[in-house]
Scaffold this motif. Structure first.
Motif, mmCIF file in Angstrom:
data_model
loop_
_atom_site.group_PDB
_atom_site.id
_atom_site.type_symbol
_atom_site.label_atom_id
_atom_site.label_comp_id
_atom_site.label_asym_id
_atom_site.label_seq_id
_atom_site.Cartn_x
_atom_site.Cartn_y
_atom_site.Cartn_z
ATOM 1 N N SER A 173 0.828 -1.221 0.000
ATOM 2 C CA SER A 173 0.000 0.000 0.000
ATOM 3 C C SER A 173 0.857 1.264 0.000
ATOM 4 O O SER A 173 0.816 2.085 0.913
ATOM 5 N N ILE A 174 1.648 1.401 -1.069
ATOM 6 C CA ILE A 174 2.654 2.468 -1.155
ATOM 7 C C ILE A 174 1.991 3.819 -1.450
ATOM 8 O O ILE A 174 1.133 3.922 -2.333
ATOM 9 N N VAL A 175 2.397 4.839 -0.684
ATOM 10 C CA VAL A 175 1.902 6.191 -0.966
ATOM 11 C C VAL A 175 3.013 7.172 -1.319
ATOM 12 O O VAL A 175 2.744 8.256 -1.842
ATOM 13 N N LYS A 176 4.270 6.804 -1.004
ATOM 14 C CA LYS A 176 5.379 7.703 -1.314
ATOM 15 C C LYS A 176 6.551 6.910 -1.820
ATOM 16 O O LYS A 176 6.910 5.876 -1.240
ATOM 17 N N ILE A 177 7.144 7.395 -2.886
ATOM 18 C CA ILE A 177 8.407 6.828 -3.364
ATOM 19 C C ILE A 177 9.400 7.974 -3.340
ATOM 20 O O ILE A 177 9.189 9.008 -3.977
ATOM 21 N N ARG A 178 10.448 7.809 -2.552
ATOM 22 C CA ARG A 178 11.357 8.917 -2.302
ATOM 23 C C ARG A 178 12.756 8.531 -2.754
ATOM 24 O O ARG A 178 13.260 7.464 -2.380
ATOM 25 N N PHE A 179 13.376 9.369 -3.567
ATOM 26 C CA PHE A 179 14.744 9.112 -4.021
ATOM 27 C C PHE A 179 15.701 9.827 -3.075
ATOM 28 O O PHE A 179 15.545 11.028 -2.805
ATOM 29 N N VAL A 180 16.658 9.093 -2.531
ATOM 30 C CA VAL A 180 17.531 9.654 -1.494
ATOM 31 C C VAL A 180 18.989 9.301 -1.765
ATOM 32 O O VAL A 180 19.290 8.378 -2.537
ATOM 33 N N ALA A 181 19.880 10.032 -1.087
ATOM 34 C CA ALA A 181 21.312 9.826 -1.288
ATOM 35 C C ALA A 181 21.861 8.771 -0.335
ATOM 36 O O ALA A 181 22.837 8.084 -0.637
ATOM 37 N N LYS A 182 21.234 8.660 0.835
ATOM 38 C CA LYS A 182 21.746 7.726 1.848
ATOM 39 C C LYS A 182 20.760 6.593 2.084
ATOM 40 O O LYS A 182 19.561 6.746 1.861
ATOM 41 N N GLN A 183 21.293 5.492 2.593
ATOM 42 C CA GLN A 183 20.462 4.328 2.892
ATOM 43 C C GLN A 183 19.298 4.734 3.790
ATOM 44 O O GLN A 183 19.509 5.230 4.886
ATOM 45 N N PRO A 184 18.060 4.547 3.341
ATOM 46 C CA PRO A 184 16.913 5.025 4.124
ATOM 47 C C PRO A 184 16.632 4.125 5.332
ATOM 48 O O PRO A 184 17.093 2.989 5.381
ATOM 49 N N ARG A 185 15.862 4.665 6.266
ATOM 50 C CA ARG A 185 15.435 3.856 7.408
ATOM 51 C C ARG A 185 14.446 2.792 6.934
ATOM 52 O O ARG A 185 13.628 3.037 6.041
ATOM 53 N N THR A 186 14.554 1.616 7.493
ATOM 54 C CA THR A 186 13.587 0.574 7.179
ATOM 55 C C THR A 186 13.065 0.023 8.503
ATOM 56 O O THR A 186 13.825 -0.132 9.455
ATOM 57 N N LEU A 187 11.772 -0.247 8.555
ATOM 58 C CA LEU A 187 11.111 -0.484 9.841
ATOM 59 C C LEU A 187 11.672 -1.667 10.629
ATOM 60 O O LEU A 187 12.011 -1.546 11.795
ATOM 61 N N TRP A 188 11.801 -2.816 9.985
ATOM 62 C CA TRP A 188 12.259 -3.989 10.740
ATOM 63 C C TRP A 188 13.725 -3.869 11.114
ATOM 64 O O TRP A 188 14.152 -4.333 12.169
#
Lengths: 216, 329
Positions: free
Chosen positions: B249-264
């Motif tokens: 159920s994706i609502v945002k796709i964000r392009f980033v420079a650094k490894q993003p936070r992931t919940l688990w």
């Protein structure tokens, strides 16, 4: 409580304790879809949950009995509940060996060596096995009441192992083992409170006895 | 005019689309005044729908069939996991932590209207409507193995197109090294939302992983739009990684420079790595990953060996050349 009543209640209790496994068997034959997509997982949780529940009922007997002298007869059902805890724990172990590991000895040895929740769970089952083996009355007579009682207090160890085993296997943030933890905590507190209170009563009795001998 | 039985009529047909969307929107923001505004026919149909006069399965079948073309990279020769198992055994914690919870609870999720916002290091941030996303490329049917970190697995015919198609249409800047996927979060639509997690659900991929032709932007399964519990209306499927990497159920796709936070990974970094490639040689700290329980048509799942990269090594292993996969698990 008359003997006839005890027998009637025992029959009823057997039926109640066997109801979960009878229900599971009935569903296996008539409503397989109720097991969900992964029956291995379902049966593992089902048998594990009932083993812990039976343990908690068994441990609750003594504190409840102490609420009133008229509840003394409850003690006659304690062994039975303990044996049913062992029964469901054994089904739980069989589920692990058969459905989970597929009788793969290497993977089971690997589990026992590496995984805390397997070790703790197995420890709990071994304690229950020991208690089940020494549960007949002749074993009590042979061992002597004091030693037997000391050994059988390790049922608290089995219960703690069961609850720790549960916490170790759930994902971070999942709180499904919480009810068992709270109940076991309450039972342990009741036990400690009783022995403290009882100890003080005993000391007071001794003191008053000492006082009366002095005055005599 | 041919008179059909009510349960033959898809609700989308009898309810004017505009009214239906208005109704959905009013539910989303909690207004209850939709009846006043809606046309009598529409309102009547909606009332009937809410009272359950239309059989829900028929409604779903009639309204949400997808047009698909056969896809590349389809796994052949493996038995599919039946539809009812794919849709009743889900890890979608926003709707409860038991695997039977999402199928029971996710009906409260409102999937129309739905938009996905494209943010971060892109030439032009934008918001895309689900219907335009559905039309962006032909929807392929792809059968993939799906391996959960909990050591069970399924074989699922997904419907979608490569995520790379969308990424190319988004013009990410050269500085974008990672892609983050954020899932929908709404307390009203997710009354079972458990505490103790840093919601919303966040997952991410390295840019080359996101661009890999196997990574699927997914809209359906078994030729039908995704049921809510499987991550409707749009999710990611990354078949060589453990299932939790594939955000729902994706609502945002964000392009980033650094490894993003992931919940688990945030909750238990020693158990769930950022990469989380399926790897039988790296055990989960609490259980072995060498085998999996394949959920198929039979009553009991079959115990089978787990393959490195879930059997997709030919397509993906080269991305990890020279990396220590025990360290970057």
């Amino acid at each position: 409580m008359s003997k006839r009543w005890i027998i009637a209640l025992k029959v009823l209790l057997h039926a109640l304790c066997l109801a979960p496994i009878a229900h599971l068997a009935w569903r296996f034959f008539y409503a397989q879809d109720t097991f969900g997509a992964d029956p291995t997982n379902y049966i593992t949780h089902f048998t594990g949950n009932w083993a812990l529940s039976m343990l908690m009922y068994c441990l609750a007997i003594t504190p409840v009995r102490r609420l009133s002298t008229r509840l003394g007869w409850l003690i006659r059902f304690r062994r039975m509940l303990g044996l049913y805890a062992f029964f469901y724990a054994t089904l739980h172990l069989i589920t692990y060996i058969w459905l989970f590991s597929g009788f793969n000895v290497a993977s089971m040895i690997d589990d026992i060596q590496k995984r805390w929740f397997i070790m703790v769970g197995l420890f709990g089952w071994l304690v229950l096995l020991l208690l089940a083996l020494t549960s007949p009355t002749w074993a009590l007579r042979k061992m002597g009441g004091r030693r037997w009682q000391l050994l059988h207090r390790s049922i608290y160890l089995a219960a703690m192992a069961g609850v720790i085993h549960y916490w170790l296997l759930v994902k971070a943030g999942v709180r499904s083992p919480m009810p068992f933890t709270l109940v076991l905590g309450g039972l342990l507190l009741a036990r400690i409170a009783w022995s403290l209170w009882n100890g003080r009563k005993k000391r007071a009795k001794l003191r008053s006895a000492a006082v009366s001998t002095q005055t005599a | 005019m041919l008179i059909r039985k009510p349960n033959d009529i898809p609700s989308s047909e009898i309810t004017p689309k505009k009214d239906y969307e208005e109704f959905q929107r009013s539910r989303r923001i909690g207004r209850r005044s939709f009846l006043a505004g809606a046309a009598t026919l529409g309102a009547g149909a909606l009332a009937a729908e809410r009272m359950g006069l239309f059989s829900p399965t028929q409604e779903v079948h009639a309204a949400t069939r997808l047009q698909t073309v056969p896809g590349k990279f389809t796994t052949t020769g493996e038995t599919l996991t039946p539809y009812n198992k794919v849709t009743t055994y889900n890890n979608f914690y926003e709707f409860g932590t038991d695997k039977s919870d999402p199928a029971r609870n996710a009906h409260t999720l409102i999937t129309r209207p739905w938009t996905v916002s494209i943010e971060g290091l892109v030439k032009q941030p934008k918001t895309l409507d689900i219907d335009s996303l559905l039309k962006l490329r032909p929807i392929e049917e792809r059968v993939y193995r799906h391996r959960c970190v909990e050591a069970w697995s399924m074989v699922i015919p997904w419907d979608g197109y490569p995520l790379s198609e969308l990424i190319n249409a988004c013009d990410p800047l050269p500085s974008a090294k990672y892609v983050q996927f954020l899932s929908f979060l709404n307390n009203k639509e997710m009354p079972e939302l458990p505490g103790g997690y840093d919601w919303p659900y966040s997952e991410g991929l390295r840019m080359d992983e996101a661009m890999n032709p196997l990574t699927l932007l997914t809209f359906g399964l078994y030729g039908e739009e995704l049921p809510n519990q499987d991550g409707a209306p749009i999710r990611i499927v990354i078949p060589w990684k453990y299932g939790f990497k594939s955000g729902k159920s994706i609502v945002k796709i964000r392009f980033v420079a650094k490894q993003p936070r992931t919940l688990w990974n945030e909750i238990a970094p020693n158990e769930y790595g950022f990469y989380s490639n399926v790897n039988p040689a790296v055990d989960h700290p609490r259980w072995s990953q060498a085998h999996e329980r394949r959920i198929g048509p039979g009553f009991l799942p079959k115990i089978i060996p787990t393959q490195p990269f879930n059997g997709y090594g030919d397509q993906v292993a080269s991305m990890y050349n020279g990396m220590n996969l025990k360290k970057y698990f």
